[in-house]
Enzyme design. Sequence first.
Site, short mmCIF file in Angstrom:
data_model
loop_
_atom_site.label_atom_id
_atom_site.label_comp_id
_atom_site.label_asym_id
_atom_site.label_seq_id
_atom_site.Cartn_x
_atom_site.Cartn_y
_atom_site.Cartn_z
CB CYS A 75 -0.97 -0.04 1.18
SG CYS A 75 -0.70 1.17 2.46
CD GLU A 76 -0.47 5.37 -3.80
OE1 GLU A 76 0.25 5.01 -4.75
OE2 GLU A 76 -1.37 6.22 -3.91
CG HIS A 77 -2.23 5.59 1.43
ND1 HIS A 77 -3.21 4.79 0.89
CD2 HIS A 77 -2.25 6.74 0.72
CE1 HIS A 77 -3.82 5.44 -0.08
NE2 HIS A 77 -3.26 6.60 -0.21
CG HIS A 78 -0.16 2.90 6.04
ND1 HIS A 78 -1.39 2.87 5.41
CD2 HIS A 78 -0.31 3.75 7.09
CE1 HIS A 78 -2.24 3.65 6.05
NE2 HIS A 78 -1.62 4.20 7.07
CD GLN A 103 -8.36 -4.31 -2.74
OE1 GLN A 103 -8.05 -4.15 -1.56
NE2 GLN A 103 -9.38 -5.08 -3.10
CG HIS A 156 -5.68 -3.26 2.61
ND1 HIS A 156 -5.13 -2.29 1.81
CD2 HIS A 156 -6.60 -3.89 1.84
CE1 HIS A 156 -5.70 -2.32 0.61
NE2 HIS A 156 -6.60 -3.28 0.61
CB CYS A 205 -1.73 -0.39 6.38
SG CYS A 205 -3.05 -0.32 5.18
ZN LIG Z 1 -2.24 1.48 3.92
#
Ligand SMILES: [Zn+2]
Length: 199
Positions: free
Chosen positions: A71-74, A112, A140, A142
């Site tokens: 995931c590109e956020h975490h 996703q 996920h 995260c």
């Molecule tokens: Zn994430």
Amino acid sequence: MQDLIRTLLSELGEDPRREGLRDTPKRVEKALKFLTSGYQADIDQVLNNALFTVDYSEMVIVKDIDFYSLCEHHLLPFFGKCHVAYVPSTKVIGLSKIPRLVDVFARRLQVQERLTNQIADTIQEKIHPLGVAVVMEATHLCMAMRGVEKQNSVAVTSAMNGAFRNNARTRLEFLELVKIRGTAVMRDASATLACVGED
Ligand SMILES: [Zn+2]
């Protein structure tokens, strides 16, 4: 990259020189390069010699393709199953190439929803089928590891074009065949609880 990872370990309160961590920067670099190797992949090369002209217009389904992404956020993993279907017009893709295609896009920093769309769009672009559908079900980490909301929940995303969007019977046939859990969710066609918006 290894220097950055050594710095990161220090910032986390660790001693990067202790025995167990001595080779960690090297290993992390290697792992991250592999997990993001999709940036280097050339789709046309992946599909090379695997597009065939056919006189066949029944639905082609490849289901339960395992995938692992970040995931590109975490920068934490999300992973699960991908189901791909299309109705050929004049061309098909060699069956073994579909999981390769999923890997190319999964091995990047992703959300996703985008991952799902990129797989569908690529199939659309390369063989112009009468319809293409991609459904992804993922856990996920995260969310799960940080205890965000429902830890055992599965995020479901889908991309449906052509016959799968316009023809309810085609769509239902596909969903029946891949036996998506929680078909109520699927009626929305793009329900998601991916990590966007979480801190
Ligand atoms: Zn994430």
